[in-house]
Design an enzyme around this catalytic site. Sequence first.
Site, PDB file in Angstrom:
ATOM      1  N   PRO A  89       0.751  -1.257  -0.052  1.00 36.14           N
ATOM      2  CA  PRO A  89       0.028   0.031   0.045  1.00 36.14           C
ATOM      3  C   PRO A  89       1.102   1.324   0.069  1.00 36.14           C
ATOM      4  CG  PRO A  89      -0.750  -1.415   1.696  1.00 36.14           C
ATOM      5  CD  PRO A  89       0.697  -2.012   1.102  1.00 36.14           C
ATOM      6  N   GLU A 116       1.874  -8.566   8.744  1.00 36.93           N
ATOM      7  CA  GLU A 116       1.799  -7.197   8.800  1.00 36.93           C
ATOM      8  C   GLU A 116       2.741  -6.286   7.758  1.00 36.93           C
ATOM      9  OE1 GLU A 116      -1.400  -8.005  10.466  1.00 36.93           O
ATOM     10  OE2 GLU A 116      -1.142  -5.707  10.097  1.00 36.93           O
ATOM     11  N   ARG A 154      -0.549  -8.829 -20.903  1.00 38.28           N
ATOM     12  CA  ARG A 154      -1.417  -8.387 -21.970  1.00 38.28           C
ATOM     13  C   ARG A 154      -0.789  -7.612 -22.991  1.00 38.28           C
ATOM     14  NH1 ARG A 154      -6.690  -8.706 -21.512  1.00 38.28           N
ATOM     15  NH2 ARG A 154      -7.304  -6.832 -22.492  1.00 38.28           N
ATOM     16  N   ASP A 169      -7.013  -1.538 -25.514  1.00 33.41           N
ATOM     17  CA  ASP A 169      -7.463  -1.393 -24.061  1.00 33.41           C
ATOM     18  C   ASP A 169      -7.777   0.145 -23.803  1.00 33.41           C
ATOM     19  OD1 ASP A 169      -5.627  -3.933 -22.398  1.00 33.41           O
ATOM     20  OD2 ASP A 169      -7.467  -3.960 -23.586  1.00 33.41           O
TER      21      ASP A 169
HETATM   22  N1  LIG Z   1      -2.511  -1.632  -2.484  1.00 33.91           N
HETATM   23  C1  LIG Z   1      -1.479  -2.533  -2.812  1.00 33.91           C
HETATM   24  O1  LIG Z   1      -1.153  -2.872  -3.814  1.00 33.91           O
HETATM   25  C2  LIG Z   1      -1.564  -3.736  -1.604  1.00 33.91           C
HETATM   26  C3  LIG Z   1      -0.308  -4.557  -1.546  1.00 33.91           C
HETATM   27  C4  LIG Z   1      -0.280  -5.452  -0.809  1.00 33.91           C
HETATM   28  C5  LIG Z   1      -1.194  -5.508   0.340  1.00 33.91           C
HETATM   29  N2  LIG Z   1      -0.840  -6.461   1.341  1.00 33.91           N
HETATM   30  C6  LIG Z   1       0.092  -7.417   1.650  1.00 33.91           C
HETATM   31  C7  LIG Z   1       1.004  -6.392   2.311  1.00 33.91           C
HETATM   32  C8  LIG Z   1       2.296  -5.929   1.735  1.00 33.91           C
HETATM   33  C9  LIG Z   1       3.109  -5.084   2.012  1.00 33.91           C
HETATM   34  C10 LIG Z   1       2.836  -4.457   3.625  1.00 33.91           C
HETATM   35  C11 LIG Z   1       1.843  -4.728   3.997  1.00 33.91           C
HETATM   36  C12 LIG Z   1       0.967  -5.575   3.642  1.00 33.91           C
HETATM   37  N3  LIG Z   1      -0.263  -6.108   4.213  1.00 33.91           N
HETATM   38  C13 LIG Z   1      -0.200  -7.336   4.775  1.00 33.91           C
HETATM   39  C14 LIG Z   1      -1.641  -7.944   5.513  1.00 33.91           C
HETATM   40  O2  LIG Z   1      -1.668  -6.829   6.465  1.00 33.91           O
HETATM   41  C15 LIG Z   1      -2.249  -5.600   5.575  1.00 33.91           C
HETATM   42  C16 LIG Z   1      -0.763  -5.121   5.217  1.00 33.91           C
HETATM   43  N4  LIG Z   1      -2.287  -4.717   0.329  1.00 33.91           N
HETATM   44  C17 LIG Z   1      -2.487  -3.883  -0.591  1.00 33.91           C
END
Ligand SMILES: NC(=O)c1ccc(NCc2ccccc2N2CCOCC2)nc1
Length: 246
Positions: A89, A116, A154, A169
């Site tokens: 994220p 996490e 793709r 696309d």
């Molecule tokens: N937006 C995106 O590209 C995206 C990518 C991965 C992801 N989750 C794996 C993750 C990866 C990295 C850090 C934390 C986490 N998470 C682990 C599970 O707990 C929450 C945080 N979520 C959303």
Amino acid sequence: MFFQAVTLFPEMFAALTEHGVSGRALRQGLWRFDTVNPRQFADNRLGYIDDRPFGGGPGMIMMAAPLQAAIGFARSRCQGDSRVVYLSPQGAPLTHRRVAALAQQPNLILLCGRYEGVDERVLQTHVDEEISIGDFVVSGGELPAMMLMDAVLRLLPDVLGDSRSAEQDSFADGLLDCPHYTRPAEFDGMPVPEVLMSGNHAKIAEWRLEQSLRRTLSRRPELLDGRMFSPQEARLLERIRKEQAN
Ligand SMILES: NC(=O)c1ccc(NCc2ccccc2N2CCOCC2)nc1
């Protein structure tokens, strides 16, 4: 293109390797895939690859050493340059432009976080690019990794076959896609736009471009910021804006 996923859940990737356009392209040898499970690089008998966060807080963090070893192993299987991408994220937003850049890479290694997240020191030393597929959180990096892979595949030559070209696309031309229709010509009392039945390909192409511009303007106007317009697009936009002005 050689994709590798560093993941605790290799079986998840069957969604891409066993199905659809990506599965067929894999069988045709248009791309290659393999996984590396960090658990096989745990330096203790029990295969621990996660531990509690320094500073406290809920959940567990993936340890640096097994990931570093897994990434090193993946890189050792690449001919030529390899790029390590971490899906999180906190990453840079994935856009068509970034997908097109990734499609130029011969080897991509996708690091999929669980728990996490991952010890920061692996990200600083072994990850080339951190990418987010959107401003939301899912339980692991595998689904984001598969979305990135599918978008890249793709764009590879021959993956879509000559029937579909990726530049059609939406987003490829920086616009949202136009509406699509198929038989029957009348459904639930609703007809298909006349122009699509006309057989006049120039008019059909213009109608589709106008619809894409209308949709982009009303649903995602920011996509038009900084975009250059062809004379035809400029003319159509002018007409749309005039119409909306009155
Ligand atoms: N937006 C995106 O590209 C995206 C990518 C991965 C992801 N989750 C794996 C993750 C990866 C990295 C850090 C934390 C986490 N998470 C682990 C599970 O707990 C929450 C945080 N979520 C959303």
